[in-house]
Design an enzyme around this catalytic site. Structure first.
Site, PDB file in Angstrom:
ATOM      1  N   LYS A 154       8.120 -13.458   1.519  1.00  0.00           N
ATOM      2  CA  LYS A 154       9.341 -12.842   0.975  1.00  0.00           C
ATOM      3  C   LYS A 154      10.123 -12.283   2.155  1.00  0.00           C
ATOM      4  O   LYS A 154      10.144 -11.081   2.411  1.00  0.00           O
ATOM      5  CB  LYS A 154       8.978 -11.743  -0.037  1.00  0.00           C
ATOM      6  CG  LYS A 154       8.879 -12.294  -1.456  1.00  0.00           C
ATOM      7  CD  LYS A 154       8.709 -11.212  -2.496  1.00  0.00           C
ATOM      8  CE  LYS A 154      10.000 -10.586  -2.925  1.00  0.00           C
ATOM      9  NZ  LYS A 154      10.889 -11.467  -3.690  1.00  0.00           N
TER      10      LYS A 154
HETATM   11  N1  PMP Z   1      10.003 -17.037  -6.261  1.00  0.00           N
HETATM   12  C1  PMP Z   1      10.920 -16.357  -5.583  1.00  0.00           C
HETATM   13  C2  PMP Z   1      11.835 -17.082  -4.665  1.00  0.00           C
HETATM   14  C3  PMP Z   1      11.036 -14.960  -5.757  1.00  0.00           C
HETATM   15  O1  PMP Z   1      11.964 -14.261  -5.101  1.00  0.00           O
HETATM   16  C4  PMP Z   1      10.183 -14.312  -6.672  1.00  0.00           C
HETATM   17  C5  PMP Z   1      10.310 -12.831  -6.898  1.00  0.00           C
HETATM   18  N2  PMP Z   1       9.512 -12.093  -6.058  1.00  0.00           N
HETATM   19  C6  PMP Z   1       9.219 -15.070  -7.339  1.00  0.00           C
HETATM   20  C7  PMP Z   1       9.157 -16.444  -7.114  1.00  0.00           C
HETATM   21  C8  PMP Z   1       8.252 -14.438  -8.291  1.00  0.00           C
HETATM   22  O2  PMP Z   1       7.317 -13.682  -7.559  1.00  0.00           O
HETATM   23  P1  PMP Z   1       6.586 -12.429  -8.194  1.00  0.00           P
HETATM   24  O3  PMP Z   1       6.008 -12.877  -9.467  1.00  0.00           O
HETATM   25  O4  PMP Z   1       5.536 -12.093  -7.184  1.00  0.00           O
HETATM   26  O5  PMP Z   1       7.603 -11.364  -8.375  1.00  0.00           O
END
Ligand code: PMP
Length: 305
Positions: A154
């Site tokens: 991220k």
């Molecule tokens: N893909 C992307 C590109 C994201 O930004 C997110 C949000 N964090 C997710 C998937 C989902 O991840 P998570 O379930 O860990 O929030």
């Protein structure tokens, strides 16, 4: 008043300010997280969802950028609890930690700089419409490749890709974008993982398909297998499989479980929220609010009782 964690101290959020010369602001070399906390009215308790898992992902991602933060995941959870208590949060809230290089230096690099971590709160409810379902567009932008900017991290810079796709979708009259990876297979939404349901089976791209390994994705896989007794297959999904799926939904901390009822002007199933998605939503929304005893292990209570 909302408080934030900034340069090692909890301060009113207005005081948490960085310089325009901050290195990571220029090059997107920041690692962030999105965490939700849910208010449980009956218990008068605020529950942080997957607190430790989010901070562990942040610390792992940060290490990949040579950022050694002097905090453990446990310490960051404690700091977050303190911010929430000090801000007297008694409603659903989104928590945004961000690790960055604070140096006022020009070179885009990752070494010999000083990492810092800030944590602040956003008060918001739904991110996408989870009750009606959304209309999505397959983006003309491709998801950034693991060999350019890994989607697995991220990292702030990678979200230029998300912003381009989301903007294109919004400007074309859709709610969300679905990005294909450089191989042309379905990757994920601009800020969500994706699942399709076909003939009673769930299918989602595997972690080596240029996606973020979502924490919600993992939780949903557990719910599908354990509660709904739905088989989950992780494999490449072709674009055309989206159009012929019985159900499609997106998962994410912000997006929770968001049904997709239309893609590229083609109705998914009968154009309404499908039965598996609906059941999954029910489990998810109850679990995250602390209403299912066996999933309380997902949650960190904020207030001492
Ligand atoms: N893909 C992307 C590109 C994201 O930004 C997110 C949000 N964090 C997710 C998937 C989902 O991840 P998570 O379930 O860990 O929030």
């Amino acid at each position: 008043m909302d408080f934030a964690f900034f340069e090692g101290k909890i301060v009113p959020v207005e005081e948490a300010k960085i310089s325009i010369m901050t290195n990571s602001f220029h090059y997107g070399t920041a690692i962030f997280e999105g965490i939700r906390a849910y208010w449980n009215e009956e218990e008068e308790q605020l529950y942080i969802l997957f607190a430790k898992e989010h901070y562990e992902r942040l610390l792992t991602n940060a290490r990949c950028l040579f950022m050694e933060l002097n905090y453990s995941a446990e310490e960051l959870v404690e700091i977050t609890k303190e911010i929430l208590r000090k801000s007297e949060i008694r409603e659903d809230v989104y928590i945004r930690p961000i690790a960055y290089f604070k140096d006022l230096k020009l070179t885009p690099k990752l070494i010999d700089y000083t990492p810092e971590i800030a944590i602040y709160l956003y008060r918001f409810g739904r991110y996408l419409d989870t009750s009606k379902g959304i209309r999505a567009k397959v983006s003309s932008w491709r998801r950034n490749d693991d060999n350019s900017i890994p989607s697995r991290w991220k990292v702030a810079g990678a979200y230029v890709n998300s912003a381009l796709a989301k903007t294109e979708a919004l400007m074309s009259g859709y709610d969300e974008a679905i990005l294909l990876n450089s191989q042309g297979y379905v990757a994920e939404g601009s800020g969500e993982n994706i699942f399709i349901i076909k003939n009673g089976k769930a299918i989602t791209p595997s972690p080596n398909e240029h996606i973020l390994e979502g924490i919600t994705r993992n939780a949903v896989i557990t719910l599908l297998k354990k509660e709904l007794v739905v088989e989950v297959e992780e494999r490449p999904i072709a674009r055309s499989e989206l159009y012929t799926a019985d159900e499609v939904f997106l998962t994410g901390t912000a997006a929770e479980v968001t049904p997709v009822v239309e893609i590229d002007n083609r109705k998914i199933g009968n154009g309404e929220i499908g039965p598996i998605t609906k059941q999954l939503q029910e489990f998810y929304f109850n679990a995250v609010r602390g209403k299912i005893q066996r999933y309380k292990k997902w949650l960190t209570p904020v207030y001492d009782k």
